[in-house]
Motif scaffolding. Structure first.
Motif, PDB file in Angstrom:
ATOM      1  N   LYS A  30      61.606  43.170  36.818  1.00 11.89           N
ATOM      2  CA  LYS A  30      62.046  43.402  37.882  1.00 11.89           C
ATOM      3  C   LYS A  30      61.201  42.799  39.148  1.00 11.89           C
ATOM      4  O   LYS A  30      61.383  41.926  39.876  1.00 11.89           O
ATOM      5  CB  LYS A  30      62.593  44.576  38.545  1.00 11.89           C
ATOM      6  N   ARG A  31      59.971  43.082  38.820  1.00  8.70           N
ATOM      7  CA  ARG A  31      58.743  42.561  39.792  1.00  8.70           C
ATOM      8  C   ARG A  31      58.482  41.224  39.569  1.00  8.70           C
ATOM      9  O   ARG A  31      58.331  40.537  40.616  1.00  8.70           O
ATOM     10  CB  ARG A  31      57.386  43.480  39.357  1.00  8.70           C
ATOM     11  N   ALA A  32      58.420  40.599  38.272  1.00 16.49           N
ATOM     12  CA  ALA A  32      58.542  39.124  38.026  1.00 16.49           C
ATOM     13  C   ALA A  32      59.454  38.585  38.945  1.00 16.49           C
ATOM     14  O   ALA A  32      59.229  37.180  39.361  1.00 16.49           O
ATOM     15  CB  ALA A  32      58.255  38.974  36.610  1.00 16.49           C
ATOM     16  N   VAL A  37      58.375  30.791  42.705  1.00 17.61           N
ATOM     17  CA  VAL A  37      58.137  30.161  41.664  1.00 17.61           C
ATOM     18  C   VAL A  37      56.714  29.343  42.556  1.00 17.61           C
ATOM     19  O   VAL A  37      56.925  29.043  43.509  1.00 17.61           O
ATOM     20  CB  VAL A  37      59.258  28.943  41.766  1.00 17.61           C
ATOM     21  N   PRO A  38      55.862  28.997  41.773  1.00 15.90           N
ATOM     22  CA  PRO A  38      54.687  28.201  42.478  1.00 15.90           C
ATOM     23  C   PRO A  38      55.112  27.102  42.967  1.00 15.90           C
ATOM     24  O   PRO A  38      55.761  26.184  42.567  1.00 15.90           O
ATOM     25  CB  PRO A  38      53.781  28.105  41.217  1.00 15.90           C
ATOM     26  N   ASP A  39      54.649  26.738  44.242  1.00 13.11           N
ATOM     27  CA  ASP A  39      54.895  25.566  45.031  1.00 13.11           C
ATOM     28  C   ASP A  39      53.695  24.542  44.992  1.00 13.11           C
ATOM     29  O   ASP A  39      54.035  23.451  45.427  1.00 13.11           O
ATOM     30  CB  ASP A  39      55.041  25.946  46.467  1.00 13.11           C
ATOM     31  N   GLY A  40      52.934  24.618  44.040  1.00 12.75           N
ATOM     32  CA  GLY A  40      51.756  23.754  43.937  1.00 12.75           C
ATOM     33  C   GLY A  40      50.795  23.620  44.833  1.00 12.75           C
ATOM     34  O   GLY A  40      49.621  23.073  44.633  1.00 12.75           O
TER      35      GLY A  40
END
Length: 105
Positions: A30-32, A37-40
C-alpha cells in the motif's frame, strides 16, 4: 527491537521470526503504491519515467574492449548465462544502451 536511521529499519532474526508468525513481515504494498513513478530528475533514478525496452537492444558493432572485473548480482548473471553463448556481449549491449541514453549530447 528495530533500529531506525532515516528510512532504513533493521531487525534481528528473532524479530523477523516473530513478525512472520504474526503475519506482519512482508512488503508494504500500500505504501509502495502511494509513491510516484520516478521522473528522472534524481540522478539516482535508473530510468526516466518510461524505461527503455531492453529486448529491442541491438547488438553493438565490434569495438576495442578492455578487461574489467565487476560485481553483478548472482541472479542477474545467471539470467544472462541462461540465454546461452554471448552473455557477456549481451550484458555489454545493455550497458551500452544505458550509456547512450544518458550521455551528454
Amino acid at each position: 527491537m528495530p533500529e531506525k536511521k532515516e528510512r532504513i529499519v533493521r531487525f534481528t532474526a528473532n524479530d523477523l521470526q516473530k513478525m512472520r508468525h504474526q503475519g506482519e513481515a512482508g512488503s508494504d504494498w500500500k505504501r509502495a503504491a502511494r509513491q510516484g513513478v520516478p521522473d528522472g530528475s534524481d540522478p539516482d533514478d535508473a530510468f526516466d519515467a518510461v524505461p527503455p525496452d531492453w529486448v529491442m537492444t541491438e547488438m553493438p558493432l565490434p569495438r576495442t574492449k578492455t578487461h574489467a572485473s565487476i560485481r553483478i548480482d548472482a541472479d542477474v548473471l545467471e539470467w544472462f548465462k541462461a540465454q546461452g553463448r554471448g552473455y557477456q556481449t549481451r550484458i555489454n549491449a545493455v550497458l551500452r544502451q544505458y550509456y547512450e541514453h544518458h550521455r551528454e549530447p
